[in-house]
Scaffold this motif. Structure first.
Motif, PDB file in Angstrom:
ATOM      1  N   SER A 173      27.694  61.905  55.410  1.00  0.00           N
ATOM      2  CA  SER A 173      26.635  62.565  54.643  1.00  0.00           C
ATOM      3  C   SER A 173      25.357  61.736  54.596  1.00  0.00           C
ATOM      4  N   GLN A 174      25.451  60.464  54.954  1.00  0.00           N
ATOM      5  CA  GLN A 174      24.284  59.588  54.929  1.00  0.00           C
ATOM      6  C   GLN A 174      23.426  59.723  56.184  1.00  0.00           C
ATOM      7  N   PHE A 175      23.948  60.459  57.185  1.00  0.00           N
ATOM      8  CA  PHE A 175      23.225  60.575  58.446  1.00  0.00           C
ATOM      9  C   PHE A 175      22.411  61.863  58.470  1.00  0.00           C
ATOM     10  N   LYS A 176      21.113  61.706  58.545  1.00  0.00           N
ATOM     11  CA  LYS A 176      20.188  62.839  58.472  1.00  0.00           C
ATOM     12  C   LYS A 176      20.467  63.872  59.551  1.00  0.00           C
ATOM     13  N   TYR A 177      20.745  63.397  60.785  1.00  0.00           N
ATOM     14  CA  TYR A 177      20.901  64.319  61.910  1.00  0.00           C
ATOM     15  C   TYR A 177      22.367  64.618  62.226  1.00  0.00           C
ATOM     16  N   GLY A 178      23.286  64.124  61.395  1.00  0.00           N
ATOM     17  CA  GLY A 178      24.686  64.440  61.623  1.00  0.00           C
ATOM     18  C   GLY A 178      25.323  63.591  62.706  1.00  0.00           C
ATOM     19  N   HIS A 179      26.108  64.241  63.550  1.00  0.00           N
ATOM     20  CA  HIS A 179      26.984  63.544  64.490  1.00  0.00           C
ATOM     21  C   HIS A 179      26.688  63.989  65.927  1.00  0.00           C
ATOM     22  N   TYR A 214      19.155  53.889  69.010  1.00  0.00           N
ATOM     23  CA  TYR A 214      19.425  53.548  67.611  1.00  0.00           C
ATOM     24  C   TYR A 214      18.262  52.845  66.939  1.00  0.00           C
ATOM     25  N   GLU A 215      17.365  52.306  67.732  1.00  0.00           N
ATOM     26  CA  GLU A 215      16.155  51.749  67.144  1.00  0.00           C
ATOM     27  C   GLU A 215      15.339  52.849  66.469  1.00  0.00           C
ATOM     28  N   LYS A 216      15.387  54.040  67.041  1.00  0.00           N
ATOM     29  CA  LYS A 216      14.637  55.168  66.491  1.00  0.00           C
ATOM     30  C   LYS A 216      15.475  56.044  65.573  1.00  0.00           C
ATOM     31  N   TYR A 217      16.782  56.133  65.832  1.00  0.00           N
ATOM     32  CA  TYR A 217      17.646  57.040  65.067  1.00  0.00           C
ATOM     33  C   TYR A 217      18.855  56.312  64.472  1.00  0.00           C
ATOM     34  N   GLU A 262      19.985  56.801  61.697  1.00  0.00           N
ATOM     35  CA  GLU A 262      20.666  57.719  60.793  1.00  0.00           C
ATOM     36  C   GLU A 262      21.565  58.716  61.508  1.00  0.00           C
ATOM     37  N   ILE A 263      21.847  58.458  62.783  1.00  0.00           N
ATOM     38  CA  ILE A 263      22.757  59.338  63.530  1.00  0.00           C
ATOM     39  C   ILE A 263      24.112  58.649  63.695  1.00  0.00           C
ATOM     40  N   HIS A 264      25.161  59.405  63.444  1.00  0.00           N
ATOM     41  CA  HIS A 264      26.519  58.921  63.704  1.00  0.00           C
ATOM     42  C   HIS A 264      26.891  59.370  65.117  1.00  0.00           C
ATOM     43  N   ALA A 265      27.142  58.429  66.009  1.00  0.00           N
ATOM     44  CA  ALA A 265      27.419  58.762  67.409  1.00  0.00           C
ATOM     45  C   ALA A 265      28.786  58.253  67.824  1.00  0.00           C
TER      46      ALA A 265
END
Length: 307
Positions: A86-92, A114-117, A119-122
């Protein structure tokens, strides 16, 4: 109810007494007795041996306690994972590649992304192009880096053409003694007669590319060794186990001293290369990061190609 039953069974086991368990849990003893009795009626077994002093759980009670503890742990793990996501703005995002993509390539891609995103779970996995196509259309995969996938439901962007090399073992009819690197134009592949060839699964686009090329060259090979991925095929070929055509980066990572009793022939780009690209499905949720990931991968491969 499961949480209450778990607490009651745990405390009865620890205290050996229903009244002490009730005191420890700040409930009444009749309430614990009623919950235990309802559960015994539901499962049709006795959970507590009431004739023993101190009280003990029956075998069924011990097994039920084990299951309830496992269920509680799974629920805790689920809650923790959902809170994390839930902490990741753009989801997974699930990103896959075939074996041609080495860690040296993935590292700059992920660092820039990841420098730019952050907040993404990958999740990064390895898979074949055929499985990637199925997962992309099914929605369980967002992004694939590897062989071309041509499907009207999938967006495909060609990125680069990977140079390929032919690995020739010392027992081959076209082997040239006292050489490591040989000129492909000096080779007559029609002289190969049923020699052992190391390949990846036949339903893979890379295998079909190589098989078609060998057929056009008049090479009659025997696909006697089939392995799950290009990395293992390259390793076996470089250990003199059979002919194989592998991406050039696999050869460049090996020291020349380790290539005794082998010929390595770089296949000219105009003769054969492996097309390499990006296949993805864009959603409204991940449109922006996916577009940027496409650009990052394209730029990384342009830099590698230039080198």
């Amino acid at each position: 109810m499961n949480n209450k039953l778990l607490s009651f069974l745990q405390e009865i086991k620890a205290q050996g007494n229903m009244s002490k368990a009730a005191q420890a849990l700040f409930v009444t003893q009749p309430y614990i007795s009623r919950v235990i009795k309802n559960s015994e009626d539901h499962f049709g077994v006795k959970l507590i041996n009431r004739s023993s002093h101190p009280l003990q759980l029956t075998y069924a009670g011990e097994r039920l306690l084990d299951f309830l503890q496992e269920e509680s742990q799974l629920q805790a793990n689920l809650d923790r994972e959902m809170t994390h996501l839930s902490q990741f703005k753009y989801g997974h995002l699930t990103i896959a590649s075939n074996e041609a993509v080495s860690n040296d390539v993935y590292k700059p891609i992920l660092l820039r992304f990841y420098e730019k995103y952050p907040e993404i779970h990958a999740q990064v996995i390895s898979t074949s192009s055929s499985e990637a196509e199925q997962r992309l259309t099914a929605g369980s995969l967002d992004f694939f880096v590897g062989d071309p996938i041509k499907n009207h439901k999938i967006q495909y962007l060609p990125v680069a053409n990977i140079p390929l090399t032919l690995i020739i073992p010392s027992n081959s009819a076209i082997y040239q003694p006292d050489k490591t690197f040989v000129d492909f134009s000096d080779l007559n592949l029609s002289k190969i007669a049923d020699e052992s060839f190391i390949s990846i699964p036949r339903n893979n686009a890379y295998h079909r590319l190589i098989a078609s090329f060998l057929s056009r060259q008049g090479a009659s090979v025997e696909y006697s060794i089939e392995v799950p991925d290009i990395s293992l095929a390259a390793s076996l070929a470089l250990n003199n186990l059979g002919l194989s055509i592998i991406p050039e980066p696999y050869v460049k990572s090996i020291k020349t001293a380790s290539l005794d009793n082998l010929n390595i022939a770089r296949i000219p780009n105009e003769t054969l290369t492996a097309e390499f690209g990006i296949s993805y499905v864009k959603s409204n949720l991940t449109a922006e990061p996916v577009d940027d990931l496409v650009n990052i991968i394209s730029n990384v491969f342009k830099e590698i190609t230039a080198k």
